[in-house]
Design a protein around this motif. Structure first.
Motif, mmCIF file in Angstrom:
data_model
loop_
_atom_site.group_PDB
_atom_site.id
_atom_site.type_symbol
_atom_site.label_atom_id
_atom_site.label_comp_id
_atom_site.label_asym_id
_atom_site.label_seq_id
_atom_site.Cartn_x
_atom_site.Cartn_y
_atom_site.Cartn_z
ATOM 1 N N CYS A 92 1.131 -1.166 -0.021
ATOM 2 C CA CYS A 92 -0.012 -0.179 0.107
ATOM 3 C C CYS A 92 0.870 1.132 -0.087
ATOM 4 O O CYS A 92 1.820 1.496 0.925
ATOM 5 C CB CYS A 92 -0.887 -0.082 1.377
ATOM 6 S SG CYS A 92 -1.557 1.675 1.484
ATOM 7 N N HIS A 94 -0.131 4.365 0.275
ATOM 8 C CA HIS A 94 -0.848 5.544 0.916
ATOM 9 C C HIS A 94 -0.354 5.929 2.309
ATOM 10 O O HIS A 94 0.194 4.808 2.954
ATOM 11 C CB HIS A 94 -2.212 5.362 0.763
ATOM 12 C CG HIS A 94 -2.743 4.986 -0.798
ATOM 13 N ND1 HIS A 94 -3.297 3.651 -0.920
ATOM 14 C CD2 HIS A 94 -2.488 5.728 -1.741
ATOM 15 C CE1 HIS A 94 -3.280 3.529 -2.103
ATOM 16 N NE2 HIS A 94 -3.098 4.699 -2.746
ATOM 17 N N CYS A 102 -6.616 -0.172 0.834
ATOM 18 C CA CYS A 102 -5.647 -0.977 0.624
ATOM 19 C C CYS A 102 -4.715 -1.213 2.124
ATOM 20 O O CYS A 102 -4.010 -2.097 2.374
ATOM 21 C CB CYS A 102 -4.785 -1.051 -0.413
ATOM 22 S SG CYS A 102 -4.141 0.309 -0.917
ATOM 23 N N ARG A 103 -4.781 -0.150 2.917
ATOM 24 C CA ARG A 103 -3.616 -0.118 3.778
ATOM 25 C C ARG A 103 -4.094 -1.200 4.932
ATOM 26 O O ARG A 103 -5.211 -1.112 5.691
ATOM 27 C CB ARG A 103 -3.370 1.232 4.541
ATOM 28 C CG ARG A 103 -2.462 1.440 5.556
ATOM 29 C CD ARG A 103 -2.197 2.892 6.042
ATOM 30 N NE ARG A 103 -1.575 2.890 7.213
ATOM 31 C CZ ARG A 103 -0.222 3.211 7.287
ATOM 32 N NH1 ARG A 103 0.570 2.998 6.191
ATOM 33 N NH2 ARG A 103 0.641 3.008 8.418
HETATM 34 ZN ZN LIG Z 1 -3.533 2.018 0.416
#
Ligand SMILES: [Zn+2]
Length: 188
Positions: A92, A94, A102-103
């Motif tokens: 991920c 982010h 997705c984290r």
């Molecule tokens: Zn993510």
């Protein structure tokens, strides 16, 4: 034999995670000594591996995705030299404030891996050093193992009396041996 696999965290699980030293260069990659043996034991039991890692350093511009690809290239090469293959690495890019899907402990990355690699979630485990890894296991309804390497020792107080990992292991090798024992008992 039925396919089975393990979601592995990267930093603090396979490789050293030094506080204040975000990994931004392939040459700084350092594996835990017992990690290779651990993965060979699990591999002999028929497990495949999928690495799932939160890399907010991309969002923070500490490193580019190109550099991260080089780091992962080196990681795979080192594993290969030690006779270990990995089905995939998913990250991920982010930051927590991006509120992506997705984290870890969110499940989008894990679900993408399962879909793309055609792996059954049924016999899977998650191994990591953070509460996010344990919570990912809960969200996917699969057992998790919390390691005491990396950030593992400080994570346990974050649980309160709520959800706990299926097992706490001193390192990846101990986790591997526990999984083998579970297999012998006929659990997963
Ligand atoms: Zn993510």
């Amino acid at each position: 034999m039925q396919k089975k696999f393990i979601f592995l965290d990267r930093d603090g699980t396979l490789i050293y995670d030094r506080p204040g030293h975000y990994l931004t260069r392939p040459e700084k990659l350092r594996f835990y000594k017992s990690a290779f043996k651990a993965l060979r034991i699990l591999s002999a039991e028929g497990y495949q591996f999928v690495i799932l890692t939160n890399q907010s350093g991309i969002a923070r511009r500490w490193l580019t995705e190109r550099t991260l690809d080089r780091i992962h290239g080196k990681l795979l090469q080192t594993l290969k030299k030690n006779r270990i293959s990995v089905a995939g690495i998913y990250y991920c890019p982010h930051a927590p404030e991006d509120r992506c899907r997705c984290r870890k402990p969110k499940t989008a990355l894990a679900r993408r891996a399962v879909r793309e690699l055609r792996l059954p979630l049924k016999n899977a485990y998650v191994i990591g050093d953070k509460k996010a890894d344990v919570d990912l296991g809960r969200n996917l309804r699969i057992p998790s193992i919390l390691l005491k390497t990396g950030h593992g020792k400080s994570q346990i107080q974050k649980f309160g009396d709520k959800i706990m990992p299926a097992y706490r292991a001193r390192n990846l090798l101990r986790a591997a041996r526990w999984i083998v024992r579970q297999q012998a008992k006929g659990k997963q």
